[in-house]
Design a protein around this motif. Structure first.
Motif, short mmCIF file in Angstrom:
data_model
loop_
_atom_site.label_atom_id
_atom_site.label_comp_id
_atom_site.label_asym_id
_atom_site.label_seq_id
_atom_site.Cartn_x
_atom_site.Cartn_y
_atom_site.Cartn_z
N THR A 1 -24.38 -16.36 13.16
CA THR A 1 -23.27 -16.63 12.25
C THR A 1 -21.90 -16.48 12.91
OG1 THR A 1 -23.38 -14.36 11.46
CG2 THR A 1 -24.54 -16.03 10.17
N GLU B 1 -20.89 -23.74 -3.70
CA GLU B 1 -22.14 -24.47 -3.96
C GLU B 1 -22.01 -25.85 -3.36
OE1 GLU B 1 -24.31 -24.15 -7.78
OE2 GLU B 1 -23.98 -26.31 -7.96
N HIS C 1 -23.45 -19.79 8.68
CA HIS C 1 -24.04 -19.19 7.47
C HIS C 1 -25.53 -19.45 7.43
CE1 HIS C 1 -20.37 -18.30 5.20
NE2 HIS C 1 -19.85 -19.40 5.73
N ASN C 2 -26.28 -18.54 6.78
CA ASN C 2 -27.49 -19.04 6.16
C ASN C 2 -27.20 -19.13 4.67
OD1 ASN C 2 -27.62 -16.29 5.76
ND2 ASN C 2 -29.34 -16.00 7.13
N PHE C 3 -28.00 -19.92 3.97
CA PHE C 3 -27.65 -20.24 2.59
C PHE C 3 -28.86 -20.08 1.68
CE2 PHE C 3 -28.02 -24.26 5.13
CZ PHE C 3 -29.23 -24.72 4.62
N PHE C 4 -28.56 -19.98 0.41
CA PHE C 4 -29.60 -19.91 -0.62
C PHE C 4 -29.97 -21.34 -1.00
CE2 PHE C 4 -27.17 -16.04 -0.86
CZ PHE C 4 -28.08 -15.04 -1.18
N ILE D 1 -33.89 -18.31 1.63
CA ILE D 1 -32.67 -18.23 2.44
C ILE D 1 -32.98 -18.81 3.81
CG2 ILE D 1 -30.99 -16.65 3.49
CD1 ILE D 1 -31.58 -14.70 1.17
N ASP E 1 -31.11 -21.61 7.27
CA ASP E 1 -29.91 -22.30 7.73
C ASP E 1 -30.14 -23.78 8.00
OD1 ASP E 1 -30.79 -22.54 10.51
OD2 ASP E 1 -30.36 -20.41 10.69
N ARG F 1 -26.25 -22.61 -1.98
CA ARG F 1 -25.06 -21.77 -2.20
C ARG F 1 -24.92 -20.79 -1.05
NH1 ARG F 1 -25.00 -19.68 -8.48
NH2 ARG F 1 -24.86 -21.77 -9.37
N TYR F 2 -23.68 -20.38 -0.83
CA TYR F 2 -23.44 -19.30 0.13
C TYR F 2 -22.11 -18.65 -0.22
CZ TYR F 2 -20.56 -22.87 2.41
OH TYR F 2 -19.62 -23.84 2.67
#
Ligand code: CU
Length: 512
Positions: free
Chosen positions: A63, A405, A423-426, A448, A450, A463-464
């Motif tokens: 990140t 989002e 980032h990693n994201f949802f 979760i 990336d 989202r993140y």
């Protein structure tokens, strides 16, 4: 604290699949060396560029908190490293652990070989007692022509084919090309050695799987052995057992495999999913002698030296899609962050531009990097990111720690793995068609990661939290498509970012 001294990047003749070609190497090997660190370490990599052309290295999945300038993406976060110049990438792993990789982010250079893996070991790994040993396994498509040639053919005005067909597939840098198909003036050694992994009966192995390809989604399996998934892109997940695992470019999985079968040899299979890639009679290298059924060998200690005779599992998965997020529940599951401060909708498609070249667009814009004036430098120099030209495809949000989002809509008929830097994201959900179905979103315990696969004509919602001021590339990881402009630039918290002081060695790259 870790120091990796002086990796030299050089061009060298190598034959990963038996066919000799010029390969862009790090420390003279392909794939490049594995970089290993422990959670919390700082990593310093001194990259000396001896390619005879510019270069850079991006650390996929890291990140880069507070070190946006070392993300390694020319045009976004740095000027490329000129030939005969060194740059020390200096960054912390913070709380990250797991399976990552590194690769050139300059033009299509990684296609020609500049890529390797980066493993962050975790002394608090909750699965540490569930395996005895580990192996790193990379999967990759492989091309005999230089990527610059393939790309210029791909982007030739009026070209009506699709992306180039590769010549082979490699497991950990080893594959086997049918030399009878090689041009007469080439050097090709038949029956190139296959990747072989030694297992000892009764032991348990963590395999770190990484797809480092240019184009292809792979399906990985080992005959007669189950794969217990414990990691997606650096995030521990609840154990989930499969026999086959689809893995798209940029994605990583760790699986635990028990050596619980008879002492023998078993095929490791890494099948390139050709049904996810379009082609026609005009496609570059359409007469390739490629064997899409790429194999390696799992060899039990004590087994004979014969090749395996085992059969493939018939487990079926949805074609050209990731494993369902229903089965990839984070071990430390968290609800989707709320409330949402900004929604960014990205509509993607391919078009033929005014020069009669096929390009990809995000909300009608196609990205073109400015290598000598990268976005990060412009912001540090006080430019307003809201005024950048269309070909910078910028999305600006200046709400530190706000929730972002992103709604990704693929309006085209190709499959695209989308990767976000920084980032990693949802992953809240995805589905067929171009209309988001809100009732199908998971807010309770989303996956979760990336890198996420965007199937043809589909939507995905992620989202993140905007907790990492920086310029972050968000792009399709099919390398040809990056060059065809399939990129968005996320400009996160520019007011905060503009206050930062970049290191001098970084700034000096742009004046060279
Ligand atoms: Cu793509």
């Amino acid at each position: 604290m870790l120091l990796y001294p002086n990796p030299q990047t050089r061009q060298k003749n190598l034959s990963p699949d038996g066919f000799e070609r010029r390969v862009w190497t790090a420390n003279d090997v392909y794939p490049g060396p594995i970089i290993r660190a422990n959670k919390g370490d700082k990593i310093f990599v001194n990259v000396t560029n001896c390619f005879g052309e510019p270069a850079s290295i991006h650390w996929h999945g890291l990140t880069q908190k507070e070190t946006n300038w070392y993300d390694g993406a020319p045009g976004f976060t740095q000027c490329p490293i000129p030939n005969d110049v060194s740059l020390v990438y200096d960054f912390s792993t913070y709380g990250q652990s797991g399976t990552y990789w590194w690769h050139s982010h300059y033009l299509t250079q990684y296609v020609d070989g500049l890529r390797g893996t980066l493993i962050i070991h975790d002394p608090d790994d909750p699965y540490l007692k569930s395996y005895d040993e580990e192996y790193v396994i990379t999967l990759s498509d492989w091309y005999h022509d230089n990527s610059s040639t393939l790309l210029s053919d791909r982007m030739a005005p009026g070209y009506e084919g699709f992306d180039p067909i590769p010549d082979s597939g490699l497991i950990s840098g080893k594959g086997r090309y049918d030399c009878s198909a090689a041009p007469k003036d080439s050097k090709c050694t038949p029956n190139a050695p296959l990747a072989t992994y030694k297992f000892k009966k009764g032991r348990r192995y963590r395999l770190r799987l990484i797809n480092t390809s240019t184009e292809y989604l792979f399906t990985f399996s080992i005959d007669e052995h189950k794969l217990k998934i414990i990691e997606t892109d650096g995030e521990y997940v609840e154990p989930y057992t499969v026999e086959k695992i689809p893995i798209n470019i940029g994605q990583r999985y760790s699986v635990i495999v028990e050596a619980n079968q008879a002492i023998d040899n078993y095929w490791i299979r890494a099948t390139m999913n050709k049904e996810c890639v379009n082609s026609n009679n005009f496609t570059i290298n359409i007469n390739s002698a490629i064997n899409y059924e790429v194999v390696g060998i799992l060899k039990y200690e004590g087994a004979k030296n014969d090749e395996p005779t085992t059969k493939e599992s018939n487990e079926q998965h949805d074609r050209c899609k990731d494993l369902s997020t229903k089965f990839l529940i984070p071990l430390n599951a968290k609800p989707a962050p709320e409330p949402v401060h900004k929604i960014i909708t990205l509509n993607t498609t391919a078009i033929t531009n005014e020069k009669n070249v096929t390009v990809f667009t995000v909300n009608g814009k196609s990205f073109s990097p400015d290598f000598q004036n990268p976005t990060l430098q412009r912001i540090l120099n006080g430019e307003d990111p809201n005024t950048f030209p269309d070909d910078q495809v910028t999305f600006v949000y200046d709400e530190p720690n706000g929730v972002i989002e992103v709604i990704l809509i693929n309006n085209g008929n190709g499959t695209h793995p989308f990767h976000m830097h920084g980032h990693n994201f949802f992953v809240l959900g995805s589905g067929d068609g171009t209309e988001v179905v809100k009732s199908e979103l998971n807010y309770k315990n989303p996956t979760i990661r990336d890198t996420v696969t965007l199937p043809a004509m589909s939507w995905t919602v992620i989202r993140y939290v905007a907790d990492n001021p920086g310029v972050w590339a968000f792009h399709c990881h099919i390398e040809w498509h990056v060059e065809m402009g399939f990129v968005a630039q996320l400009i996160e918290s520019p007011t905060e970012l503009a206050k930062r002081q970049p290191p001098k060695d970084w700034s000096s790259l742009c004046s060279k």
